[in-house]
Write a protein that holds these residues in place. Structure first.
Motif, PDB file in Angstrom:
ATOM      1  N   ASP A  37       0.844  -1.195   0.000  1.00 39.39           N
ATOM      2  CA  ASP A  37       0.000   0.000   0.000  1.00 39.39           C
ATOM      3  C   ASP A  37       0.876   1.241   0.000  1.00 39.39           C
ATOM      4  OD1 ASP A  37      -2.762  -1.103   0.426  1.00 39.39           O
ATOM      5  OD2 ASP A  37      -1.723  -1.977   2.151  1.00 39.39           O
ATOM      6  N   MET A  38       0.382   2.323  -0.599  1.00 37.01           N
ATOM      7  CA  MET A  38       1.102   3.592  -0.605  1.00 37.01           C
ATOM      8  C   MET A  38       0.682   4.415   0.610  1.00 37.01           C
ATOM      9  SD  MET A  38       3.149   5.955  -1.770  1.00 37.01           S
ATOM     10  CE  MET A  38       3.855   5.028  -3.118  1.00 37.01           C
ATOM     11  N   LEU A  39       1.659   4.820   1.402  1.00 35.23           N
ATOM     12  CA  LEU A  39       1.424   5.726   2.524  1.00 35.23           C
ATOM     13  C   LEU A  39       1.926   7.097   2.102  1.00 35.23           C
ATOM     14  CD1 LEU A  39       0.765   6.351   5.547  1.00 35.23           C
ATOM     15  CD2 LEU A  39       3.123   5.728   6.040  1.00 35.23           C
ATOM     16  N   GLU A  40       1.032   8.085   2.072  1.00 35.06           N
ATOM     17  CA  GLU A  40       1.439   9.453   1.726  1.00 35.06           C
ATOM     18  C   GLU A  40       1.383  10.315   2.969  1.00 35.06           C
ATOM     19  OE1 GLU A  40       0.392  11.533  -1.801  1.00 35.06           O
ATOM     20  OE2 GLU A  40      -0.424   9.706  -2.706  1.00 35.06           O
ATOM     21  N   LEU A  41       2.507  10.923   3.283  1.00 38.68           N
ATOM     22  CA  LEU A  41       2.587  11.821   4.427  1.00 38.68           C
ATOM     23  C   LEU A  41       2.337  13.252   3.974  1.00 38.68           C
ATOM     24  CD1 LEU A  41       5.933  10.535   6.022  1.00 38.68           C
ATOM     25  CD2 LEU A  41       3.625   9.674   6.388  1.00 38.68           C
ATOM     26  N   THR A  42       1.867  14.081   4.871  1.00 39.29           N
ATOM     27  CA  THR A  42       1.823  15.518   4.587  1.00 39.29           C
ATOM     28  C   THR A  42       3.250  16.038   4.774  1.00 39.29           C
ATOM     29  OG1 THR A  42       1.421  16.120   6.879  1.00 39.29           O
ATOM     30  CG2 THR A  42      -0.524  15.670   5.507  1.00 39.29           C
TER      31      THR A  42
END
Length: 124
Positions: A37-42
């Motif tokens: 899964d792709m985890l996108e952080l701010t």
């Protein structure tokens, strides 16, 4: 087990992990990749912007694979019991497969100082 791979462009392993905001999170079951899964952080959640004492969305991983990382970030991950690995491998999937097979070629951590060039080459 969970393995995070820094991948800002979603295709290749990112070198500057502190600034990276996209991480592939691999779920490992029975020594094989069970999911990804792709985890996108701010921007505010990136390692560069947060204190080592703050919780991170990556705290649940056991291994973080990247193309480059300063010793400060490596120590920070160690304190959270996250194994930091630096590799020249560019494919996230291949790096995780190699790690699981015990064949991932890793590099030494680089000392990291702010305000220096990050190996960017400027051509006139």
């Amino acid at each position: 087990m969970k393995i995070a791979v820094a991948s800002q462009n979603r295709k290749e392993i990112t070198g500057h992990t502190g600034m990276c905001r996209k991480f592939w999170i691999y779920s490992i079951e029975n020594d094989a990749i069970a999911g990804k899964d792709m985890l996108e952080l701010t921007k505010d959640q990136s390692f560069h912007e947060t204190s080592p004492l703050e919780p991170s969305p990556l705290d649940h991983v056991q291994v973080l694979i990247a193309g480059g990382m300063g010793t400060g970030l490596a120590r920070r991950l160690q304190r959270k019991n996250i194994q930091a690995l630096i590799t020249k491998q560019t494919s996230p999937d291949q790096a995780v497969e190699d790690f699981l097979n015990g064949t991932l070629k890793t590099e030494a951590l680089e000392p990291h100082e702010h305000g220096h060039e990050h190996g960017h080459h400027h051509h006139d």
